[in-house]
Design an enzyme around this catalytic site. Structure first.
Site, short mmCIF file in Angstrom:
data_model
loop_
_atom_site.label_atom_id
_atom_site.label_comp_id
_atom_site.label_asym_id
_atom_site.label_seq_id
_atom_site.Cartn_x
_atom_site.Cartn_y
_atom_site.Cartn_z
N GLU A 121 33.63 29.66 31.55
CA GLU A 121 32.72 29.12 32.55
C GLU A 121 31.79 30.21 33.07
OE1 GLU A 121 35.19 25.41 34.31
OE2 GLU A 121 35.71 27.35 35.13
N CYS A 134 27.09 34.48 37.67
CA CYS A 134 28.44 35.04 37.68
C CYS A 134 28.99 34.91 36.26
CB CYS A 134 29.27 34.25 38.69
SG CYS A 134 30.95 34.82 38.79
N CYS A 141 43.21 36.22 31.99
CA CYS A 141 43.30 37.56 32.56
C CYS A 141 44.72 38.05 32.39
CB CYS A 141 42.92 37.50 34.05
SG CYS A 141 42.78 39.13 34.83
N CYS A 145 46.79 38.16 40.13
CA CYS A 145 46.63 38.21 41.57
C CYS A 145 47.05 36.84 42.12
CB CYS A 145 45.18 38.53 41.92
SG CYS A 145 44.62 40.05 41.11
N CYS A 148 44.45 33.88 42.78
CA CYS A 148 43.37 33.63 41.81
C CYS A 148 43.81 32.63 40.73
CB CYS A 148 42.96 34.95 41.17
SG CYS A 148 41.74 34.75 39.87
N SER A 237 32.69 43.84 39.21
CA SER A 237 33.81 43.73 40.14
C SER A 237 35.11 44.02 39.42
CB SER A 237 33.85 42.31 40.71
OG SER A 237 35.01 42.13 41.49
N1 SAH Z 1 38.81 40.52 37.81
C1 SAH Z 1 37.75 40.98 38.62
C2 SAH Z 1 36.55 40.07 38.62
C3 SAH Z 1 36.77 38.58 38.73
S1 SAH Z 1 37.37 37.92 40.24
C4 SAH Z 1 38.23 41.24 40.03
O1 SAH Z 1 39.34 40.84 40.35
O2 SAH Z 1 37.49 41.86 40.76
C5 SAH Z 1 35.97 37.83 41.33
C6 SAH Z 1 36.35 37.83 42.82
O3 SAH Z 1 36.90 36.57 43.25
C7 SAH Z 1 37.42 38.85 43.13
O4 SAH Z 1 37.12 39.57 44.31
C8 SAH Z 1 38.62 37.99 43.35
O5 SAH Z 1 39.57 38.69 44.08
C9 SAH Z 1 38.04 36.81 44.06
N2 SAH Z 1 38.91 35.65 44.06
C10 SAH Z 1 39.81 35.31 43.14
N3 SAH Z 1 40.45 34.16 43.49
C11 SAH Z 1 39.91 33.75 44.64
C12 SAH Z 1 40.12 32.61 45.48
N4 SAH Z 1 40.99 31.67 45.16
N5 SAH Z 1 39.39 32.50 46.59
C13 SAH Z 1 38.46 33.44 46.91
N6 SAH Z 1 38.21 34.52 46.15
C14 SAH Z 1 38.93 34.69 45.03
FE1 SF4 Z 2 42.26 38.73 37.10
FE2 SF4 Z 2 43.00 39.27 39.64
FE3 SF4 Z 2 40.38 39.30 38.98
FE4 SF4 Z 2 41.75 36.99 39.06
S1 SF4 Z 2 41.29 38.35 40.78
S2 SF4 Z 2 40.32 37.62 37.46
S3 SF4 Z 2 43.78 37.62 38.32
S4 SF4 Z 2 42.00 40.67 38.21
#
Ligand code: SAH
Ligand code: SF4
Length: 407
Positions: A121, A134, A141, A145, A148, A237
């Protein structure tokens, strides 16, 4: 009302199945690789630089996907190129347009070797004076986290340079962001008035675990002779892959965002498990040493607001202490729920109190307005087709979102 179009059976509306597996794409090659490819098919070495520059212009300034329109290239060479290579785009399986103008495309890429295509996406967020795309770097991944959605999907594979760049090119195709093919040759795309003015590597995946491909794609996206996005308008990021933060600064030179989300190791180990490998002290050191950071080029710290977990004023105070001496801005992201997620978003009052505190300590701390929630395009809600939501889950999510608005 949000608009969603399933394009799987609409081949008459889009050019389908044109990722031709036995022809190599020229998209994603560096200048030097492209030149070598031309030499390999018999273009005299003396001409190769000039031909490379011409092709580069057609690929990335004009955004064409058909060799036959390249008028300044001889017919013989065009025929040769189209016999051997392709410039095709991926299938667009779905396009969703949110009430707020956010667009999400589900793109399908073939996976040569396995025969199993992957779907990813890409999200476009229009805002006053700019438009941000984006981009995803991986399918799934390896990290998980807790907040996420992408993290619940195992890594399927890294995206190639071509696949990373094609997300930008498809978005520009769909938004009419490449110049009209009839404009005079040599036309330079104006930097202003572009629909996609910024890109963020914040889609699916951890970009620093796909370092080489992300690097090459971003260097091509920022090449002044081609797509020419300024590196100041590209943000990468990361959840904190410390050794590659240094490399990103030195070898790519784009803006950095850190998914921080917690201000002590105990909580961060839990929310962002990569913290166990690269704890906060190392992460902060990498940020302090990131090149070219200044008040005008600050590092963004993303902080998802989780009710009762990381949203107290003590957390806000510790955040300010942690960031001391770093040119930083803090993006407060209201948690976007997804079915099965174990967190809740902080109440708006609490988010505002948190933001005010951080702000009074001298840090910009905008609260990121959730965008495209009605089409599941918000941060952390991306997940590929292979694991898309079932209708029951979708209904549950809608109920959660409407409850969330009453906080
Ligand atoms: N893997 C990278 C980039 C993708 S995530 C990273 O983790 O930085 C992009 C952003 O969305 C990150 O800051 C992540 O922590 C945030 N994010 C992920 N899940 C989320 C959620 N459910 N609500 C709000 N932000 C979220
Ligand atoms: Fe992967 Fe964590 Fe970024 Fe989600 S927030 S894409 S699980 S590194």
């Amino acid at each position: 009302m949000a608009l969603s179009v399933d394009l799987t059976n609409a081949s008459e509306r889009l050019q389908f199945n044109n990722m031709i597996p036995n022809r190599k794409s020229l998209i994603g090659l560096t200048h030097e690789e492209l030149r070598q490819v031309l030499i390999d098919i018999g273009i005299p070495e003396k001409q190769s630089r000039m031909r490379t520059a011409q092709l580069w212009h057609w690929l990335y300034v004009r955004g064409v996907s058909d060799f036959s329109v390249m008028k300044n290239i001889s017919k013989d060479m065009r025929n040769l190129l189209s016999e051997k290579f392709t410039l095709s785009r991926p299938d667009i399986v779905e396009e969703h347009i949110s009430d707020d103008g956010t667009r999400k495309w589900l793109l399908r890429f073939p996976s040569p070797g396995t025969g199993k295509p992957v779907e990813i996406e890409t999200v476009y967020i229009p805002e006053e004076g700019r438009g941000t795309l984006c981009i995803s770097s991986q399918v799934g991944c390896t990290l998980n986290c807790t907040f996420c959605h992408t993290g619940t999907q195992k890594l399927v594979r890294n995206l190639s340079v071509e696949e990373i760049l094609l997300q930008l090119m498809v978005a520009r195709d769909q938004l009419g962001d490449f110049p009209n093919i009839d404009t005079p040759q040599g036309a330079i795309v104006p930097g202003v008035g572009r629909k996609v003015s910024n890109i963020v590597m914040m889609g699916m995946g951890e970009p620093l675990y796909n370092f080489e491909n992300v690097k090459t794609a971003l260097l091509i996206a920022s090449d002044p002779e081609g797509l020419s996005l300024s590196k100041r308008r590209i943000t990468l990021s990361t959840s904190g892959v410390v050794p590659n933060i240094k490399r990103a600064g030195e070898e790519i030179g784009v803006m950095l965002a850190i998914s921080l989300h917690a201000v002590n190791d105990k909580l961060r180990d839990e929310l962002v498990p990569i913290n166990k490998k690269y704890p906060l002290a190392e992460l902060m050191d990498a940020c302090r040493n990131y090149p070219n950071v200044s008040n005008a080029r600050r590092i963004t710290f993303e902080y998802v607001m989780l009710k009762g977990i990381n949203d107290s004023l003590e957390d806000a105070r510790d955040l300010v202490i942690l960031l001391k001496g770093i040119h930083a801005k803090i993006n407060l992201i209201p948690f976007n729920p997804w079915p099965g997620s174990r967190h809740e978003c902080s109440g708006w009052d609490q988010i505002e109190k948190f933001a005010d505190f951080v702000n009074q300590c001298g840090y910009a701390s905008p609260i990121r307005r959730p965008r495209g929630q009605d089409i599941l395009a918000a941060c952390g809600q991306l997940k590929s087709e292979s694991e898309r939501l079932r209708i029951r889950e979708r209904l549950a999510l809608e109920a959660m979102i409407s409850g969330h608005g009453e906080n």
